[in-house]
Scaffold this motif. Structure first.
Motif, PDB file in Angstrom:
ATOM      1  N   VAL A   1       7.571  41.981  12.250  1.00  0.00           N
ATOM      2  CA  VAL A   1       7.038  41.075  13.272  1.00  0.00           C
ATOM      3  C   VAL A   1       5.796  40.369  12.750  1.00  0.00           C
ATOM      4  CG1 VAL A   1       5.947  41.007  15.555  1.00  0.00           C
ATOM      5  CG2 VAL A   1       8.033  42.317  15.211  1.00  0.00           C
ATOM      6  N   LEU A   2       4.929  41.094  12.030  1.00  0.00           N
ATOM      7  CA  LEU A   2       3.735  40.468  11.456  1.00  0.00           C
ATOM      8  C   LEU A   2       4.104  39.390  10.446  1.00  0.00           C
ATOM      9  CD1 LEU A   2       1.327  43.487  10.923  1.00  0.00           C
ATOM     10  CD2 LEU A   2       1.190  41.695  12.637  1.00  0.00           C
ATOM     11  N   GLY A   3       5.137  39.636   9.652  1.00  0.00           N
ATOM     12  CA  GLY A   3       5.587  38.623   8.703  1.00  0.00           C
ATOM     13  C   GLY A   3       6.077  37.363   9.394  1.00  0.00           C
ATOM     14  N   VAL A   4       6.803  37.537  10.488  1.00  0.00           N
ATOM     15  CA  VAL A   4       7.277  36.388  11.255  1.00  0.00           C
ATOM     16  C   VAL A   4       6.102  35.629  11.863  1.00  0.00           C
ATOM     17  CG1 VAL A   4       8.597  35.728  13.314  1.00  0.00           C
ATOM     18  CG2 VAL A   4       9.553  37.347  11.682  1.00  0.00           C
ATOM     19  N   VAL A   5       5.104  36.353  12.373  1.00  0.00           N
ATOM     20  CA  VAL A   5       3.916  35.716  12.960  1.00  0.00           C
ATOM     21  C   VAL A   5       3.177  34.892  11.913  1.00  0.00           C
ATOM     22  CG1 VAL A   5       1.619  36.189  13.901  1.00  0.00           C
ATOM     23  CG2 VAL A   5       3.607  37.314  14.863  1.00  0.00           C
ATOM     24  N   VAL A   6       2.984  35.456  10.733  1.00  0.00           N
ATOM     25  CA  VAL A   6       2.284  34.731   9.671  1.00  0.00           C
ATOM     26  C   VAL A   6       3.079  33.501   9.248  1.00  0.00           C
ATOM     27  CG1 VAL A   6       1.534  34.888   7.263  1.00  0.00           C
ATOM     28  CG2 VAL A   6       0.992  36.722   8.847  1.00  0.00           C
ATOM     29  N   PHE A   7       4.392  33.635   9.100  1.00  0.00           N
ATOM     30  CA  PHE A   7       5.225  32.502   8.700  1.00  0.00           C
ATOM     31  C   PHE A   7       5.202  31.407   9.762  1.00  0.00           C
ATOM     32  CE2 PHE A   7       9.406  30.416   8.213  1.00  0.00           C
ATOM     33  CZ  PHE A   7       9.232  29.927   6.929  1.00  0.00           C
ATOM     34  N   ALA A   8       5.317  31.788  11.033  1.00  0.00           N
ATOM     35  CA  ALA A   8       5.290  30.806  12.115  1.00  0.00           C
ATOM     36  C   ALA A   8       3.936  30.110  12.199  1.00  0.00           C
ATOM     37  CB  ALA A   8       5.617  31.486  13.440  1.00  0.00           C
ATOM     38  N   THR A   9       2.859  30.859  11.967  1.00  0.00           N
ATOM     39  CA  THR A   9       1.525  30.255  11.972  1.00  0.00           C
ATOM     40  C   THR A   9       1.384  29.235  10.849  1.00  0.00           C
ATOM     41  OG1 THR A   9       0.590  32.271  12.901  1.00  0.00           O
ATOM     42  CG2 THR A   9      -0.936  30.751  11.862  1.00  0.00           C
ATOM     43  N   CYS A  10       1.882  29.587   9.681  1.00  0.00           N
ATOM     44  CA  CYS A  10       1.823  28.647   8.559  1.00  0.00           C
ATOM     45  C   CYS A  10       2.603  27.377   8.866  1.00  0.00           C
ATOM     46  CB  CYS A  10       2.370  29.299   7.293  1.00  0.00           C
ATOM     47  SG  CYS A  10       1.322  30.582   6.623  1.00  0.00           S
ATOM     48  N   LEU A  11       3.784  27.509   9.452  1.00  0.00           N
ATOM     49  CA  LEU A  11       4.564  26.329   9.805  1.00  0.00           C
ATOM     50  C   LEU A  11       3.849  25.477  10.845  1.00  0.00           C
ATOM     51  CD1 LEU A  11       8.232  27.669   9.964  1.00  0.00           C
ATOM     52  CD2 LEU A  11       7.186  26.235   8.219  1.00  0.00           C
TER      53      LEU A  11
END
Length: 128
Positions: A110-120
């Motif tokens: 979930v943290l990886g998805v949050v970081v990826f979504a934030t970057c996008l």
């Protein structure tokens, strides 16, 4: 004359691994808090062509993303402590191989998805 002893367990190596993983979780949390602070303070790297580009207006989107990043940082610390104590309990019970927790994997996913979504979001929206 030195006496050779057969290595029966890898407790020292396992304990060092647990500490290293906990420190990696803390490093991730610090980076997430740094990203959150930069969003709250509207700090950006300026582009050479536009000297005033390091200042952006305050937006509610930036504040919302910053709050999500702080929550993710707290979750990273909690996941690191969880993994540390689970591994420490395995070492104390003298289990041969440390167990991997599915909860820890789910939290980090979930943290990886949050970081990826934030970057996008930060790449796609220049006003954040």
């Amino acid at each position: 004359m030195p006496v050779e002893h057969e290595l029966l367990s890898s407790e020292g190596r396992d304990y060092a691994m647990l500490e290293r993983n906990l420190l990696s979780h803390l490093r991730l949390a610090i980076l997430l808090c740094l990203l959150s602070a930069s969003l709250i303070l509207n700090a950006r790297l300026p582009t050479p062509a536009d000297p005033g580009s390091e200042h952006t207006p305050h937006t509610k989107t930036g504040l919302a993303i910053a709050i999500i990043e702080v929550i993710a940082a707290v979750a990273a610390i909690a996941a690191g402590v969880w993994e540390y104590w689970q591994g420490y309990a395995d070492i104390k019970s003298q289990r041969g191989f440390l167990r991997a927790s599915k909860t820890h994997l789910a939290i980090l996913s979930v943290l990886g998805v949050v970081v990826f979504a934030t970057c996008l979001m930060l790449i796609s929206n220049e006003n954040v």
